[in-house]
Design a protein around this motif. Structure first.
Motif: not given
Ligand code: F6R
Length: 366
Positions: A202-204, A320-324, A333-338
């Motif tokens: 999440a930090e990433q 926007f990318t999320i780590p695998r 993780l996916a919600v964070i950029p949103l």
């Protein structure tokens, strides 16, 4: 009190890694192969007898419930029904002693959720609350309370409460799967390892904030935005569109990506922003063809994809990318950029981010 942040919402977005850690603490066995939830009083025998799970909540909490539906059906093999609380009672839900009713609520005071819980109790269902506020009405009236440890959430728009609810429903799904004898320890260990990595990941994702802010300045000029995804990505799309609507007042709609061509595609014209989520490898080829479909009509595609995805960037204007991670854990993780996108769009439009018009933090009327 805002710890140097301009708004509580931004502070709470950044508190997510810690809130996720707090919600996980003490709930994974030291060898990482089992979930321990002493607060849930069902015996393995009772879990095996469950004929259904009902997940009921409002707003953002209901979006966490939708993720829970996928996870519980997948991992525990128990049929799950999912409803928003304000509708639940009107269909005279079939509940009995072999049902587990789960209310999800940050505040623990939402009137519709509380009323649905009371109805479930009256019908003899076992009642679990996933709740953030200790000692709240929903926590007290349930048989058992599984707390999220998000800490106080001040901003009206829910962020850290949602991602900790996702952790809670994931823990519950693994726990039910293990108790029901459907999920072996190797299977559980894979998901639990992903949960363990989640706070650092999440930090990433938060590190892409400047890029999100740049995209938000573009988005803030539009009046209609569409969010698409399949499976768990659809559940996240729902949450992304709600965040955007409630604080930026931009009209936004979420669709299951495959449903677009059944009507909504007519609204996709040149320049319309489409936020496309593709974090589920098994669904990626189909989502990609939906992305191409909207792109072909001139949509400006803002994608959320997995690191290393080579296809999506070819068809999107921004990624926007999320780590695998394990696909079941990707929503958090996916919600964070949103969340950040909604936040910056609202700031750019000059709105009172923490206190959007017409909305209250805790809705205590039906
Ligand atoms: C949206 C939001 C609301 C709440 C909903 C339920 O950002 O915060 O949609 O999720 O009102 O509230 P709780 O979780 O307190 O029952």
């Amino acid at each position: 009190e805002k710890g140097g942040y301009a708004h509580f919402m931004l502070k709470e977005i950044h508190e997510q890694p810690q809130a996720l850690r707090d919600t996980l603490r003490g709930r994974l066995s030291p060898d990482g192969r089992r979930v321990t939830l002493p607060e849930v009083g069902l015996t393995p025998e009772e879990v095996r007898r469950l004929r259904k799970v009902a997940l009921v909540a409002c707003g953002t909490a209901s979006h966490a419930g939708l993720v829970g539906r996928y996870l519980i059906e997948r991992l525990a093999g128990i049929p799950v029904e999912w409803d928003v609380a304000s509708e639940y009672r009107y269909r005279d839900p079939m509940l009995g002693p072999d049902s587990l009713f789960v209310a999800i609520s940050q505040s623990g005071e939402t009137a519709d959720t509380l009323a649905a819980l009371r109805e479930a109790r009256a019908k003899g269902a076992k009642v679990l609350a996933i709740v953030n506020v200790v000692g709240s009405s929903i926590a007290r009236e349930a048989d058992w309370a599984l707390h999220t440890w998000a800490g106080p959430e001040i901003a009206v728009a829910s962020t850290k409460a949602y991602t900790t609810q996702l952790v809670a429903v994931t823990l519950l799904a693994v726990w039910l799967g293990q108790a029901a004898g459907r999920l072996d320890e190797d299977g559980a260990a894979r998901i639990l390892a992903a949960l363990r990595d989640l706070p650092a990941q999440a930090e990433q994702v938060l590190a892409q904030e400047a890029e999100v802010q740049r995209v938000a300045s573009d988005l803030a000029r539009h009046d209609d935005v569409f969010f698409i995804g399949r499976g768990l990505d659809y559940a996240v799309a729902l949450e992304g569109q709600l965040k955007l609507k409630e604080i930026s007042y931009i009209h936004a709609e979420a669709y299951p990506a495959g449903e677009l061509k059944h009507g909504t595609l007519a609204l996709i014209t040149k320049g319309v922003p489409v936020v496309a989520l593709s974090t589920q490898p098994a669904l990626a080829p189909k989502t990609l063809s939906n992305i191409q479909e909207v792109r072909a009509r001139g949509a400006a595609v803002i994608a959320v994809a997995l690191e290393g995805d080579e296809q999506v960037p070819r068809h999107a204007d921004t990624v926007f990318t999320i780590p695998r991670t394990d696909p079941l854990v990707a929503p958090a993780l996916a919600v964070i950029p949103l969340q950040l996108l909604a936040y910056y769009a609202a700031v750019l439009r000059g709105h009172d981010v923490d206190r959007p018009r017409n909305l209250a933090k805790s809705v205590t009327v039906e």
